[in-house]
Design a protein around this motif. Structure first.
Motif, PDB file in Angstrom:
ATOM      1  N   THR A  50       0.831  -1.204   0.000  1.00  0.00           N
ATOM      2  CA  THR A  50       0.000   0.000   0.000  1.00  0.00           C
ATOM      3  C   THR A  50       0.866   1.255   0.000  1.00  0.00           C
ATOM      4  O   THR A  50       0.562   2.231  -0.693  1.00  0.00           O
ATOM      5  CB  THR A  50      -0.931  -0.003   1.224  1.00  0.00           C
ATOM      6  OG1 THR A  50      -1.692  -1.219   1.230  1.00  0.00           O
ATOM      7  CG2 THR A  50      -1.876   1.179   1.199  1.00  0.00           C
ATOM      8  N   ARG A  95       2.024   1.732  -3.531  1.00  0.00           N
ATOM      9  CA  ARG A  95       0.955   2.229  -4.402  1.00  0.00           C
ATOM     10  C   ARG A  95       0.636   3.691  -4.108  1.00  0.00           C
ATOM     11  O   ARG A  95       0.476   4.497  -5.031  1.00  0.00           O
ATOM     12  CB  ARG A  95      -0.310   1.386  -4.196  1.00  0.00           C
ATOM     13  CG  ARG A  95      -1.469   1.781  -5.119  1.00  0.00           C
ATOM     14  CD  ARG A  95      -2.763   1.126  -4.693  1.00  0.00           C
ATOM     15  NE  ARG A  95      -3.264   1.716  -3.460  1.00  0.00           N
ATOM     16  CZ  ARG A  95      -3.927   1.054  -2.527  1.00  0.00           C
ATOM     17  NH1 ARG A  95      -4.163  -0.247  -2.662  1.00  0.00           N
ATOM     18  NH2 ARG A  95      -4.355   1.674  -1.429  1.00  0.00           N
ATOM     19  N   GLU A  96       0.545   4.048  -2.819  1.00  0.00           N
ATOM     20  CA  GLU A  96       0.117   5.401  -2.453  1.00  0.00           C
ATOM     21  C   GLU A  96       1.202   6.457  -2.629  1.00  0.00           C
ATOM     22  O   GLU A  96       0.930   7.646  -2.447  1.00  0.00           O
ATOM     23  CB  GLU A  96      -0.408   5.405  -1.015  1.00  0.00           C
ATOM     24  CG  GLU A  96      -1.706   4.639  -0.845  1.00  0.00           C
ATOM     25  CD  GLU A  96      -2.800   5.150  -1.769  1.00  0.00           C
ATOM     26  OE1 GLU A  96      -3.052   6.374  -1.764  1.00  0.00           O
ATOM     27  OE2 GLU A  96      -3.391   4.336  -2.501  1.00  0.00           O
ATOM     28  N   SER A 120       2.824   6.390  -5.597  1.00  0.00           N
ATOM     29  CA  SER A 120       3.008   6.225  -7.042  1.00  0.00           C
ATOM     30  C   SER A 120       1.901   6.958  -7.806  1.00  0.00           C
ATOM     31  O   SER A 120       0.947   7.468  -7.200  1.00  0.00           O
ATOM     32  CB  SER A 120       2.952   4.729  -7.395  1.00  0.00           C
ATOM     33  OG  SER A 120       1.600   4.285  -7.437  1.00  0.00           O
ATOM     34  N   PRO A 121       1.982   6.994  -9.130  1.00  0.00           N
ATOM     35  CA  PRO A 121       0.896   7.597  -9.916  1.00  0.00           C
ATOM     36  C   PRO A 121      -0.433   6.859  -9.751  1.00  0.00           C
ATOM     37  O   PRO A 121      -1.483   7.407 -10.096  1.00  0.00           O
ATOM     38  CB  PRO A 121       1.412   7.493 -11.355  1.00  0.00           C
ATOM     39  CG  PRO A 121       2.893   7.421 -11.232  1.00  0.00           C
ATOM     40  CD  PRO A 121       3.143   6.648  -9.971  1.00  0.00           C
ATOM     41  N   ASP A 122      -0.413   5.627  -9.251  1.00  0.00           N
ATOM     42  CA  ASP A 122      -1.637   4.846  -9.067  1.00  0.00           C
ATOM     43  C   ASP A 122      -2.306   5.070  -7.718  1.00  0.00           C
ATOM     44  O   ASP A 122      -3.264   4.368  -7.378  1.00  0.00           O
ATOM     45  CB  ASP A 122      -1.328   3.349  -9.218  1.00  0.00           C
ATOM     46  CG  ASP A 122      -0.822   2.996 -10.602  1.00  0.00           C
ATOM     47  OD1 ASP A 122      -1.279   3.623 -11.575  1.00  0.00           O
ATOM     48  OD2 ASP A 122       0.044   2.107 -10.715  1.00  0.00           O
ATOM     49  N   ARG A 123      -1.833   6.043  -6.951  1.00  0.00           N
ATOM     50  CA  ARG A 123      -2.379   6.281  -5.616  1.00  0.00           C
ATOM     51  C   ARG A 123      -3.869   6.637  -5.684  1.00  0.00           C
ATOM     52  O   ARG A 123      -4.355   7.157  -6.692  1.00  0.00           O
ATOM     53  CB  ARG A 123      -1.615   7.411  -4.929  1.00  0.00           C
ATOM     54  CG  ARG A 123      -1.795   8.758  -5.597  1.00  0.00           C
ATOM     55  CD  ARG A 123      -0.841   9.804  -5.032  1.00  0.00           C
ATOM     56  NE  ARG A 123      -1.029  11.074  -5.713  1.00  0.00           N
ATOM     57  CZ  ARG A 123      -0.485  11.359  -6.902  1.00  0.00           C
ATOM     58  NH1 ARG A 123       0.279  10.475  -7.515  1.00  0.00           N
ATOM     59  NH2 ARG A 123      -0.701  12.547  -7.461  1.00  0.00           N
ATOM     60  N   ARG A 124      -4.563   6.366  -4.590  1.00  0.00           N
ATOM     61  CA  ARG A 124      -5.991   6.662  -4.511  1.00  0.00           C
ATOM     62  C   ARG A 124      -6.286   8.087  -4.085  1.00  0.00           C
ATOM     63  O   ARG A 124      -7.360   8.620  -4.348  1.00  0.00           O
ATOM     64  CB  ARG A 124      -6.664   5.672  -3.551  1.00  0.00           C
ATOM     65  CG  ARG A 124      -6.633   4.241  -4.073  1.00  0.00           C
ATOM     66  CD  ARG A 124      -7.254   3.277  -3.089  1.00  0.00           C
ATOM     67  NE  ARG A 124      -7.233   1.913  -3.609  1.00  0.00           N
ATOM     68  CZ  ARG A 124      -7.609   0.847  -2.919  1.00  0.00           C
ATOM     69  NH1 ARG A 124      -8.026   0.988  -1.668  1.00  0.00           N
ATOM     70  NH2 ARG A 124      -7.572  -0.351  -3.458  1.00  0.00           N
ATOM     71  N   SER A 165       9.490   9.023  -5.178  1.00  0.00           N
ATOM     72  CA  SER A 165       8.278   9.092  -5.992  1.00  0.00           C
ATOM     73  C   SER A 165       7.316  10.152  -5.459  1.00  0.00           C
ATOM     74  O   SER A 165       6.675  10.865  -6.233  1.00  0.00           O
ATOM     75  CB  SER A 165       7.592   7.720  -6.014  1.00  0.00           C
ATOM     76  OG  SER A 165       6.446   7.750  -6.838  1.00  0.00           O
ATOM     77  N   GLU A 215       5.775  13.120  -7.653  1.00  0.00           N
ATOM     78  CA  GLU A 215       4.327  13.200  -7.866  1.00  0.00           C
ATOM     79  C   GLU A 215       3.744  14.548  -7.466  1.00  0.00           C
ATOM     80  O   GLU A 215       2.680  14.926  -7.958  1.00  0.00           O
ATOM     81  CB  GLU A 215       3.628  12.077  -7.098  1.00  0.00           C
ATOM     82  CG  GLU A 215       3.860  10.695  -7.679  1.00  0.00           C
ATOM     83  CD  GLU A 215       3.414  10.604  -9.122  1.00  0.00           C
ATOM     84  OE1 GLU A 215       2.256  10.951  -9.417  1.00  0.00           O
ATOM     85  OE2 GLU A 215       4.236  10.213  -9.975  1.00  0.00           O
TER      86      GLU A 215
END
Length: 204
Positions: free
Chosen positions: A129, A132-133, A135-139, A171, A175
Motif C-alpha cells: 500500500t 501504491r500510495e 506512485s501515480p496509481d495512488r488513490r 516518488s 508526484e
C-alpha cells in the motif's frame, strides 16, 4: 532514474537529495529508545519507520502534547498487531485492527512510551500500500502530501526495505509536481514550489 523492487537502479540527483535528508543522523535519544522498543517487539513484521511532520521539521515544540508522526510500514497487518499485543504495546484486538487497516489504510494508531515521554502517532500501512500510495496509481494525496516534506528513516528491516522506502519518498517528491505546478506562476523558486505543494496537499 529507473527503479527496481530493491530500490533505485541508477542514482539520480533527486534520490541523492532525498537520501541525504532521510538517512541523516537522529538527534533525539528518547525517540531512538522508543524505536528500539518497537523494533524489538514487532520484529520482522515491521518493514520500516518513516518519521515526518512538525516534530521532524522542528516546527513543533518538544513537549508532552506534541506527538511524533511516523508512517509504520508493515509486511502484514495481523502479524504486526499480534506482535504489539504480545509485547504489551497495545490492548486492542489484532483481528479487529487488521480488519480496519485493510479497509482504511493508513490506520492512525497511538503508541505511548510514557517513561520516555514519547507519544508516537503511527500511520500503519502495508508495504504494498505504501508503494501504491506514493506512485501515480495512488488513490488520494494523503501519503505523498506528507512524505514530500522532510522525512527520516528511523528503521529499515534490511537493505531491500531501505531501497523500497526511499523509492517511495523519491516518488512522492516527483508526484507533487503534477498537482502543485498548475498553481505556480511562470517563474518560481524552491520556496514557492514547496509552499504551493503544501497548500495543494491541504485541499484533500
Amino acid at each position: 532514474g529507473p527503479m527496481s523492487g530493491a530500490g533505485p537502479a541508477v542514482e539520480s540527483p533527486l534520490l541523492r537529495a532525498v537520501a541525504e535528508r532521510a538517512i541523516s543522523p537522529s538527534d533525539d535519544p528518547a525517540l531512538d529508545a522508543a524505536v528500539g522498543r518497537l523494533v524489538a517487539v514487532a520484529g520482522d513484521t515491521l518493514v520500516g519507520l518513516v518519521f515526518f511532520g512538525s516534530r521532524r521539521t522542528g516546527a513543533a515544540r518538544k513537549d508532552a502534547w506534541s506527538a511524533y508522526d511516523v508512517f509504520v510500514v508493515v509486511q502484514a497487518y495481523r502479524a504486526f498487531y499480534e506482535a504489539l499485543r504480545r509485547g504489551g504495546l497495545t490492548g486492542k484486538g489484532p483481528a479487529l485492527m487488521a480488519l480496519v487497516s485493510g479497509w482504511l489504510p493508513p490506520t492512525q494508531y497511538s503508541l505511548r512510551f510514557e517513561d520516555l515521554g514519547v507519544h508516537v502517532k503511527a500511520a500503519v500501512l502495508r508495504l504494498d500500500t505504501y508503494r501504491r500510495e506514493t506512485s501515480p496509481d495512488r488513490r488520494d494525496h494523503f501519503c505523498i502530501g506528507r512524505l514530500y516534506q522532510p522525512t527520516r528513516l528511523l528503521h529499515c528491516r534490511d537493505e531491500e526495505a531501505r531501497g523500497q522506502l526511499l523509492e517511495g519518498l523519491v516518488s512522492s517528491q516527483r508526484e507533487t509536481w503534477g498537482w502543485a505546478r498548475p498553481w505556480l506562476p511562470p517563474s518560481f523558486d524552491a520556496r514557492a514550489y514547496g509552499l504551493s505543494a503544501l497548500r495543494t496537499s491541504m485541499r484533500w
